[in-house]
Design a protein around this motif. Sequence first.
Motif, PDB file in Angstrom:
ATOM      1  N   ARG B 204       2.446  -0.258  -0.805  1.00  0.00           N
ATOM      2  CA  ARG B 204       3.846  -0.305  -0.409  1.00  0.00           C
ATOM      3  C   ARG B 204       4.065   0.316   0.965  1.00  0.00           C
ATOM      4  N   ALA B 205       3.367   1.432   1.240  1.00  0.00           N
ATOM      5  CA  ALA B 205       3.523   2.080   2.556  1.00  0.00           C
ATOM      6  C   ALA B 205       3.071   1.127   3.652  1.00  0.00           C
ATOM      7  N   GLU B 206       1.976   0.392   3.409  1.00  0.00           N
ATOM      8  CA  GLU B 206       1.488  -0.550   4.413  1.00  0.00           C
ATOM      9  C   GLU B 206       2.525  -1.640   4.690  1.00  0.00           C
ATOM     10  N   GLU B 207       3.184  -2.060   3.617  1.00  0.00           N
ATOM     11  CA  GLU B 207       4.207  -3.090   3.786  1.00  0.00           C
ATOM     12  C   GLU B 207       5.361  -2.551   4.641  1.00  0.00           C
ATOM     13  N   ALA B 208       5.732  -1.299   4.369  1.00  0.00           N
ATOM     14  CA  ALA B 208       6.829  -0.684   5.128  1.00  0.00           C
ATOM     15  C   ALA B 208       6.427  -0.530   6.594  1.00  0.00           C
ATOM     16  N   ILE B 209       5.172  -0.116   6.835  1.00  0.00           N
ATOM     17  CA  ILE B 209       4.685   0.049   8.208  1.00  0.00           C
ATOM     18  C   ILE B 209       4.734  -1.302   8.927  1.00  0.00           C
ATOM     19  N   GLY B 210       4.394  -2.364   8.181  1.00  0.00           N
ATOM     20  CA  GLY B 210       4.378  -3.717   8.743  1.00  0.00           C
ATOM     21  C   GLY B 210       5.718  -4.199   9.278  1.00  0.00           C
ATOM     22  N   THR B 211       6.806  -3.590   8.835  1.00  0.00           N
ATOM     23  CA  THR B 211       8.119  -4.030   9.321  1.00  0.00           C
ATOM     24  C   THR B 211       8.415  -3.478  10.708  1.00  0.00           C
ATOM     25  N   GLY B 212       7.633  -2.496  11.131  1.00  0.00           N
ATOM     26  CA  GLY B 212       7.880  -1.868  12.426  1.00  0.00           C
ATOM     27  C   GLY B 212       9.029  -0.869  12.399  1.00  0.00           C
ATOM     28  N   ALA B 213       9.474  -0.526  11.185  1.00  0.00           N
ATOM     29  CA  ALA B 213      10.600   0.406  11.078  1.00  0.00           C
ATOM     30  C   ALA B 213      10.168   1.831  11.414  1.00  0.00           C
ATOM     31  N   GLU B 214      11.137   2.618  11.933  1.00  0.00           N
ATOM     32  CA  GLU B 214      10.844   4.032  12.212  1.00  0.00           C
ATOM     33  C   GLU B 214      11.201   4.901  11.022  1.00  0.00           C
ATOM     34  N   MET B 224      10.160   8.801  -2.862  1.00  0.00           N
ATOM     35  CA  MET B 224      10.046   9.682  -1.699  1.00  0.00           C
ATOM     36  C   MET B 224       8.639  10.283  -1.616  1.00  0.00           C
ATOM     37  N   THR B 225       8.173  10.836  -2.715  1.00  0.00           N
ATOM     38  CA  THR B 225       6.835  11.438  -2.734  1.00  0.00           C
ATOM     39  C   THR B 225       5.764  10.380  -2.490  1.00  0.00           C
ATOM     40  N   MET B 226       5.871   9.264  -3.214  1.00  0.00           N
ATOM     41  CA  MET B 226       4.835   8.243  -3.141  1.00  0.00           C
ATOM     42  C   MET B 226       4.736   7.644  -1.741  1.00  0.00           C
ATOM     43  N   LEU B 227       5.892   7.339  -1.145  1.00  0.00           N
ATOM     44  CA  LEU B 227       5.847   6.717   0.177  1.00  0.00           C
ATOM     45  C   LEU B 227       5.456   7.727   1.253  1.00  0.00           C
ATOM     46  N   SER B 228       5.894   8.992   1.105  1.00  0.00           N
ATOM     47  CA  SER B 228       5.475  10.013   2.080  1.00  0.00           C
ATOM     48  C   SER B 228       3.959  10.171   2.023  1.00  0.00           C
ATOM     49  N   ASP B 229       3.414  10.191   0.809  1.00  0.00           N
ATOM     50  CA  ASP B 229       1.955  10.287   0.664  1.00  0.00           C
ATOM     51  C   ASP B 229       1.274   9.075   1.273  1.00  0.00           C
ATOM     52  N   GLY B 230       1.885   7.913   1.074  1.00  0.00           N
ATOM     53  CA  GLY B 230       1.322   6.680   1.629  1.00  0.00           C
ATOM     54  C   GLY B 230       1.288   6.731   3.152  1.00  0.00           C
ATOM     55  N   MET B 231       2.351   7.290   3.746  1.00  0.00           N
ATOM     56  CA  MET B 231       2.415   7.414   5.205  1.00  0.00           C
ATOM     57  C   MET B 231       1.342   8.387   5.696  1.00  0.00           C
ATOM     58  N   LYS B 232       1.140   9.456   4.954  1.00  0.00           N
ATOM     59  CA  LYS B 232       0.104  10.430   5.341  1.00  0.00           C
ATOM     60  C   LYS B 232      -1.266   9.770   5.304  1.00  0.00           C
ATOM     61  N   ALA B 234      -1.960   6.786   5.776  1.00  0.00           N
ATOM     62  CA  ALA B 234      -2.110   5.856   6.894  1.00  0.00           C
ATOM     63  C   ALA B 234      -1.973   6.588   8.231  1.00  0.00           C
ATOM     64  N   GLU B 235      -1.872   7.909   8.176  1.00  0.00           N
ATOM     65  CA  GLU B 235      -1.666   8.773   9.349  1.00  0.00           C
ATOM     66  C   GLU B 235      -0.449   8.361  10.169  1.00  0.00           C
ATOM     67  N   LYS B 236       0.599   8.022   9.456  1.00  0.00           N
ATOM     68  CA  LYS B 236       1.836   7.611  10.124  1.00  0.00           C
ATOM     69  C   LYS B 236       2.958   8.611   9.859  1.00  0.00           C
ATOM     70  N   GLN B 237       2.604   9.757   9.277  1.00  0.00           N
ATOM     71  CA  GLN B 237       3.661  10.674   8.839  1.00  0.00           C
ATOM     72  C   GLN B 237       4.510  11.201   9.982  1.00  0.00           C
ATOM     73  N   ASP B 238       3.958  11.170  11.231  1.00  0.00           N
ATOM     74  CA  ASP B 238       4.755  11.657  12.357  1.00  0.00           C
ATOM     75  C   ASP B 238       5.566  10.544  13.027  1.00  0.00           C
ATOM     76  N   ASP B 239       5.194   9.281  12.715  1.00  0.00           N
ATOM     77  CA  ASP B 239       5.876   8.160  13.364  1.00  0.00           C
ATOM     78  C   ASP B 239       6.968   7.566  12.491  1.00  0.00           C
ATOM     79  N   ILE B 240       6.700   7.560  11.186  1.00  0.00           N
ATOM     80  CA  ILE B 240       7.659   6.933  10.282  1.00  0.00           C
ATOM     81  C   ILE B 240       8.166   7.984   9.309  1.00  0.00           C
TER      82      ILE B 240
END
Lengths: 452, 255
Positions: B204-214, B224-232, B234-240
């Motif tokens: 799911r995090a990859e799908e969210a990253i794919g939208t280009g959203a900030e 919240m927990t699951m997607l934050s973990d997903g961002m971490k 993918a090392e995107k926790q500082d961008d998204i």
Amino acid sequence: MVQQIVFFVVTALALGYAVKQFLRLRRNILLGKDEVIAGDSIQRWRNVALIAFGQKKMFKQFIPAFFHFFIYTAFLMTQVELIEIFIDGLFGVHRFFAPILGGLYTFIISFIEVLSIMAFVATFIFLARRNLLKVPRFFKPEMKGWPSLDGNLILVFEMILLIGIFSMNGADVLLQKMDPSHYSDTGTLAVSSWLGPALFGGLDQSTLMVIERFGWWIHILMVFIFLNYLPKSKHLHIIFAFPNTYYAKLTPRGEMENMPEIMNEVKSMMGLGGEEEAMAEESELPEFGANDIFDLSWKNILDAYSCTECGRCTAACPANITGKKLSPRKIMMDIRDRTEEIALNLDNGNMECAKDKEKPLDKTNYDDGKSLFDYISPEELHACTTCNACVEACPVLINPLDPILKMRRYEILTLSQGPSDWLPLFNSIENGGSAWAMSVDRDKWAKDVTGE
Amino acid sequence: MAEMSAEGKEPEILFWVGCAGSFDSRAQKVTIAFCKILNAVGIEFAILGNEEQCTGDPARRAGNEFIFQMMALQNIETLNMYKVKKIVAACPHCFNTLKNEYPALGGNYEVVHHTQLLQELINQGRIKMEAGGSFKGKKITYHDSCYMGRVNGVYEAPRGVLEALDGDLVEMKRSRTNGLCCGAGGAQMWKEDEPGDKRINIERAEEAIGTGAEIVAVNCPFCMTMLSDGMKAAEKQDDIMVYDLSEMIVMTNKW
């Protein structure tokens, strides 16, 4: 005359065997527990109209829905033609309605012909799609062997049936010119009036008569074969979609079925005045949840028989998408297979499966040493996130989540098993009233903010 | 609640904080943000504090009906004792259980989810967004939680809130009725994934990253927990950033 007798015998045998098979299905479905499905019937009929007749949920995926709709309407409309086939077959007449209805007859038959052509194209596309396009949901592990053959067989049946219709009508159009006294004028048919001469033009009358009869018999025989094949096939959905949408639960999706026996016991434990006497009387350890189809509701089994194995549920399942073993479609197929296994033993009066050998074998006296857990593994049950994607995806309102949760209840409440990770969860809820074991106050965050 | 009751006051609404909102450090921020909004618009609310218990949702969905009944019956006793009429929950699982499952056990309340209340307050003009707030024109994607979306059919209220924030909403391919679960429901939050190719939250995090959203907007502490973990992962926790809708309202209004 001979033809009439043969027709009568074939019809009687085909319908008789079909009735027997459908009564057997009814018995199999009623192996499940009684469940009163609450809710008003207007809403139910709306579901039947929109979802079964109108195929509303199919149209979430437009292309398959579009072609499926042709096969479906052609199938429905061909039933009108069947009325005439029965009259002709039983009374030895030919195209009984043609002279009576006149122009309307031409319209009806032409309409069916146009739909049939579209159904033919759709069937061809579906065969290609199933076998060449490799749509992932048709190639999951549970689709190996019979399910995949079943899917193809029915499409081949459909094609043979359509070939029958067009041979019958095509030859008839030519014969109308040769022997107008027997072959009533049908008017200009939309397809056969050009397809007939194109295929069979130049053939002599006796050959055409053979082709016409061949087409007529193929048509009705395929209908009879189809009818008797349905109870053994995933294609049962063409009938069961209607009762299944009618009986689909109307209570909120988020409401799990309450367990009054447990509620009352907990109430009496908490001194809230549960029915203490009722609980005290039970000497045997009660079983909770579902271990076998006898503990499921009849609706769960109807669901299983209504499943056409399209796999939209599995394609939407987050667990399946990420490579877990759980497939909601497999759950439904397993319930049907287990029901059939039990049904076969009941049919054969296999006394080895009787719990008490002295008593007759029936659903209350059955134990073959197996259960649904021989079909569905705990790993599959544990992978479910209860997200309802499968429930949402099903075009005929099957609920694969319900049996999963009933089996989880059996595992936890009756077997006291389940994922070990859940033990700390249960303990902290039971002892601390919280999903995590915490030693601080529940409103510590508020005190931190206000500085109290 | 106990204090208000002792003073003979009846609050307009009971805020059901939930276990995550009470104890999870990230979800606590959402709880606090939501309280700030309630205070800012002047809604008199109460919480149960230590008298609140888990609604029993994860236990029930894991199959443990006994523990569910214990929690539910105790909570209903408490709620009925205080004569609670209206509840707002900041967690879709609490919301669903209170709304759909407690009535069969004798607990009948008007239950709303915080995103529904927020939209109502925006529509009534009680929450006013500062013009050109911090989210103006920012690409935001919204993750439908299963228990608000598919289970309870609430798709528009949270999107209405986002619209009011003046953000640029980009939908994921799987949204609304087709929304993909974050992977935490059905008591999955408390266990390891079954063997497979991938974790659901990563998918799911990859799908969210794919939208280009900030920003990924959520309405559920578990998402919240699951997607934050997903961002971490993918090392995107500082961008998204993953935010709850109430946090976004607080940020834009600098409350």
